[in-house]
Design a protein around this motif. Sequence first.
Motif, PDB file in Angstrom:
ATOM      1  N   GLY A 116       0.707  -1.319   0.122  1.00 20.14           N
ATOM      2  CA  GLY A 116       0.083   0.011  -0.003  1.00 20.14           C
ATOM      3  C   GLY A 116       0.809   1.204  -0.049  1.00 20.14           C
ATOM      4  N   ALA A 117       0.086   2.242   0.121  1.00 18.73           N
ATOM      5  CA  ALA A 117       0.842   3.677   0.122  1.00 18.73           C
ATOM      6  C   ALA A 117       0.179   4.525   1.249  1.00 18.73           C
ATOM      7  CB  ALA A 117       0.675   4.364  -1.372  1.00 18.73           C
ATOM      8  N   PHE A 118       0.934   5.436   1.649  1.00 15.51           N
ATOM      9  CA  PHE A 118       0.389   6.424   2.756  1.00 15.51           C
ATOM     10  C   PHE A 118      -0.811   7.415   2.254  1.00 15.51           C
ATOM     11  CE2 PHE A 118       0.444  10.629   4.928  1.00 15.51           C
ATOM     12  CZ  PHE A 118      -0.172  10.168   6.125  1.00 15.51           C
ATOM     13  N   ARG A 119      -1.854   7.475   2.860  1.00 14.72           N
ATOM     14  CA  ARG A 119      -2.868   8.080   2.197  1.00 14.72           C
ATOM     15  C   ARG A 119      -3.335   9.461   3.262  1.00 14.72           C
ATOM     16  NH1 ARG A 119      -7.699   4.291   1.681  1.00 14.72           N
ATOM     17  NH2 ARG A 119      -6.738   3.015   3.210  1.00 14.72           N
ATOM     18  N   GLU A 120      -3.137  10.508   2.953  1.00 13.14           N
ATOM     19  CA  GLU A 120      -3.221  11.688   3.768  1.00 13.14           C
ATOM     20  C   GLU A 120      -4.649  11.974   4.374  1.00 13.14           C
ATOM     21  OE1 GLU A 120      -1.942  11.809   0.438  1.00 13.14           O
ATOM     22  OE2 GLU A 120      -0.002  12.570   0.768  1.00 13.14           O
ATOM     23  N   ILE A 121      -5.662  11.432   3.742  1.00 10.09           N
ATOM     24  CA  ILE A 121      -7.124  11.429   3.954  1.00 10.09           C
ATOM     25  C   ILE A 121      -7.633   9.976   4.035  1.00 10.09           C
ATOM     26  CG2 ILE A 121      -9.281  12.270   3.372  1.00 10.09           C
ATOM     27  CD1 ILE A 121      -7.350  14.644   4.116  1.00 10.09           C
ATOM     28  N   LEU A 122      -8.200   9.652   5.159  1.00 11.66           N
ATOM     29  CA  LEU A 122      -9.054   8.374   5.076  1.00 11.66           C
ATOM     30  C   LEU A 122     -10.475   8.579   5.300  1.00 11.66           C
ATOM     31  CD1 LEU A 122      -6.501   6.403   7.654  1.00 11.66           C
ATOM     32  CD2 LEU A 122      -6.671   6.177   5.072  1.00 11.66           C
ATOM     33  N   VAL A 123     -11.100   8.168   4.308  1.00  8.26           N
ATOM     34  CA  VAL A 123     -12.674   8.345   4.201  1.00  8.26           C
ATOM     35  C   VAL A 123     -13.464   7.004   4.950  1.00  8.26           C
ATOM     36  CG1 VAL A 123     -14.717   9.019   2.911  1.00  8.26           C
ATOM     37  CG2 VAL A 123     -12.239   9.717   2.438  1.00  8.26           C
ATOM     38  N   GLN A 174      -7.087  17.185  -1.651  1.00  9.97           N
ATOM     39  CA  GLN A 174      -7.742  15.742  -1.252  1.00  9.97           C
ATOM     40  C   GLN A 174      -9.025  15.861  -0.641  1.00  9.97           C
ATOM     41  OE1 GLN A 174      -4.352  16.409  -1.042  1.00  9.97           O
ATOM     42  NE2 GLN A 174      -3.220  14.584  -1.172  1.00  9.97           N
ATOM     43  N   LEU A 175      -8.983  16.616   0.569  1.00  8.25           N
ATOM     44  CA  LEU A 175     -10.080  17.026   1.457  1.00  8.25           C
ATOM     45  C   LEU A 175     -11.401  17.868   0.721  1.00  8.25           C
ATOM     46  CD1 LEU A 175     -10.991  16.471   4.313  1.00  8.25           C
ATOM     47  CD2 LEU A 175      -9.787  18.681   4.999  1.00  8.25           C
ATOM     48  N   ALA A 176     -10.619  18.686  -0.138  1.00 12.34           N
ATOM     49  CA  ALA A 176     -11.752  19.474  -0.900  1.00 12.34           C
ATOM     50  C   ALA A 176     -12.553  18.526  -1.810  1.00 12.34           C
ATOM     51  CB  ALA A 176     -11.289  20.367  -1.818  1.00 12.34           C
ATOM     52  N   ALA A 177     -11.940  17.472  -2.227  1.00 13.97           N
ATOM     53  CA  ALA A 177     -12.445  16.527  -3.214  1.00 13.97           C
ATOM     54  C   ALA A 177     -13.503  15.615  -2.506  1.00 13.97           C
ATOM     55  CB  ALA A 177     -11.444  15.803  -3.851  1.00 13.97           C
ATOM     56  N   LYS A 178     -13.065  15.381  -1.143  1.00 16.15           N
ATOM     57  CA  LYS A 178     -13.889  14.606  -0.291  1.00 16.15           C
ATOM     58  C   LYS A 178     -15.344  15.280   0.100  1.00 16.15           C
ATOM     59  CE  LYS A 178     -10.818  11.365  -0.243  1.00 16.15           C
ATOM     60  NZ  LYS A 178     -10.707  10.501  -1.300  1.00 16.15           N
ATOM     61  N   PHE A 179     -15.092  16.491   0.184  1.00 18.22           N
ATOM     62  CA  PHE A 179     -16.370  17.327   0.631  1.00 18.22           C
ATOM     63  C   PHE A 179     -17.198  17.658  -0.658  1.00 18.22           C
ATOM     64  CE2 PHE A 179     -13.543  19.852   3.855  1.00 18.22           C
ATOM     65  CZ  PHE A 179     -13.972  19.031   4.998  1.00 18.22           C
ATOM     66  N   ALA A 180     -16.883  17.610  -1.738  1.00 18.50           N
ATOM     67  CA  ALA A 180     -17.559  17.697  -2.932  1.00 18.50           C
ATOM     68  C   ALA A 180     -18.310  16.550  -3.211  1.00 18.50           C
ATOM     69  CB  ALA A 180     -16.579  17.973  -4.181  1.00 18.50           C
ATOM     70  N   ARG A 181     -17.808  15.320  -2.704  1.00 17.94           N
ATOM     71  CA  ARG A 181     -18.884  14.094  -2.732  1.00 17.94           C
ATOM     72  C   ARG A 181     -20.138  14.243  -2.238  1.00 17.94           C
ATOM     73  NH1 ARG A 181     -15.502   9.334  -0.090  1.00 17.94           N
ATOM     74  NH2 ARG A 181     -17.528   8.140  -0.973  1.00 17.94           N
ATOM     75  N   TYR A 182     -20.443  15.401  -1.375  1.00 13.83           N
ATOM     76  CA  TYR A 182     -21.776  15.560  -0.797  1.00 13.83           C
ATOM     77  C   TYR A 182     -22.164  16.954  -1.121  1.00 13.83           C
ATOM     78  CZ  TYR A 182     -19.050  12.212   2.211  1.00 13.83           C
ATOM     79  OH  TYR A 182     -18.510  11.134   2.534  1.00 13.83           O
ATOM     80  N   PRO A 183     -23.141  16.805  -2.182  1.00 11.14           N
ATOM     81  CA  PRO A 183     -23.658  18.141  -2.630  1.00 11.14           C
ATOM     82  C   PRO A 183     -24.675  18.993  -1.904  1.00 11.14           C
ATOM     83  CG  PRO A 183     -24.676  16.097  -3.584  1.00 11.14           C
ATOM     84  CD  PRO A 183     -23.699  15.589  -2.867  1.00 11.14           C
ATOM     85  N   ASN A 184     -25.122  18.332  -0.834  1.00 15.78           N
ATOM     86  CA  ASN A 184     -26.033  18.963   0.255  1.00 15.78           C
ATOM     87  C   ASN A 184     -25.304  19.384   1.616  1.00 15.78           C
ATOM     88  OD1 ASN A 184     -28.337  19.099  -1.464  1.00 15.78           O
ATOM     89  ND2 ASN A 184     -28.477  17.085  -1.243  1.00 15.78           N
ATOM     90  N   LEU A 185     -24.222  19.425   1.387  1.00 10.12           N
ATOM     91  CA  LEU A 185     -23.258  19.535   2.890  1.00 10.12           C
ATOM     92  C   LEU A 185     -23.417  20.891   3.166  1.00 10.12           C
ATOM     93  CD1 LEU A 185     -21.068  18.417   4.568  1.00 10.12           C
ATOM     94  CD2 LEU A 185     -19.202  19.486   3.254  1.00 10.12           C
ATOM     95  N   LYS A 186     -23.846  21.131   4.484  1.00 10.47           N
ATOM     96  CA  LYS A 186     -24.079  22.165   5.047  1.00 10.47           C
ATOM     97  C   LYS A 186     -23.248  22.564   6.383  1.00 10.47           C
ATOM     98  CE  LYS A 186     -29.056  22.451   4.039  1.00 10.47           C
ATOM     99  NZ  LYS A 186     -29.951  21.562   3.979  1.00 10.47           N
ATOM    100  N   THR A 187     -22.644  21.616   6.970  1.00 13.84           N
ATOM    101  CA  THR A 187     -21.845  21.764   8.082  1.00 13.84           C
ATOM    102  C   THR A 187     -20.643  20.672   8.190  1.00 13.84           C
ATOM    103  OG1 THR A 187     -23.772  22.329   9.408  1.00 13.84           O
ATOM    104  CG2 THR A 187     -21.835  21.755  10.651  1.00 13.84           C
ATOM    105  N   VAL A 188     -19.494  21.226   8.593  1.00 10.48           N
ATOM    106  CA  VAL A 188     -18.146  20.420   8.737  1.00 10.48           C
ATOM    107  C   VAL A 188     -17.973  20.781  10.104  1.00 10.48           C
ATOM    108  CG1 VAL A 188     -15.875  20.119   8.162  1.00 10.48           C
ATOM    109  CG2 VAL A 188     -17.530  20.434   6.261  1.00 10.48           C
ATOM    110  N   VAL A 189     -17.495  19.769  10.932  1.00  7.09           N
ATOM    111  CA  VAL A 189     -17.067  19.929  12.246  1.00  7.09           C
ATOM    112  C   VAL A 189     -15.591  19.161  12.484  1.00  7.09           C
ATOM    113  CG1 VAL A 189     -17.601  19.110  14.799  1.00  7.09           C
ATOM    114  CG2 VAL A 189     -19.747  19.574  13.120  1.00  7.09           C
TER     115      VAL A 189
END
Length: 145
Positions: free
Chosen positions: A8-15, A68-83
């Motif tokens: 494997g390889a190091f991943r900066e973001i784990l979803v 990478q993180l912006a791409a993960k957020f983009a997966r949620y088109p109705n995103l209103k809150t990030v904590v």
Amino acid sequence: MADDLAKGAFREILVDTQVEPSWASTVEGVTVSSGKVYFDLLEHRRTSGVADTPLIRVEQLYPFPSQQLAAKFARYPNLKTVVWCQEEPRNQGAWGVIEPQLRAILPSAVQLQYATPSASASTAPGYHLAHVARQAALVSSAFAM
């Protein structure tokens, strides 16, 4: 699993893989964390029945994996809150560095919140029962936003 370590390889973001991709359009809130608190969040979500809040674990804080993180957020088109959730008090830990990084990549309609213990001179309460109570309140607050 061993193959992941060997090849494997190091991943900066784990979803989070426990939230169904088909639910992406219904997701309104995402909780982001780093380190051990992720496992406390995962356990709380499992035991409390909060199944519709994805967890994202940031494994590398610097350089910050903005794209990478912006791409993960983009997966949620109705995103209103990030904590952002961290175990350390608000005046310690990663929040001071993470906040401007997160604000820079979030759409203006998405609200950024934090779930952290109140500011403190020490990193831990020094008493086990106080720590357990503080941790439970922290984890619960990460899903209550």
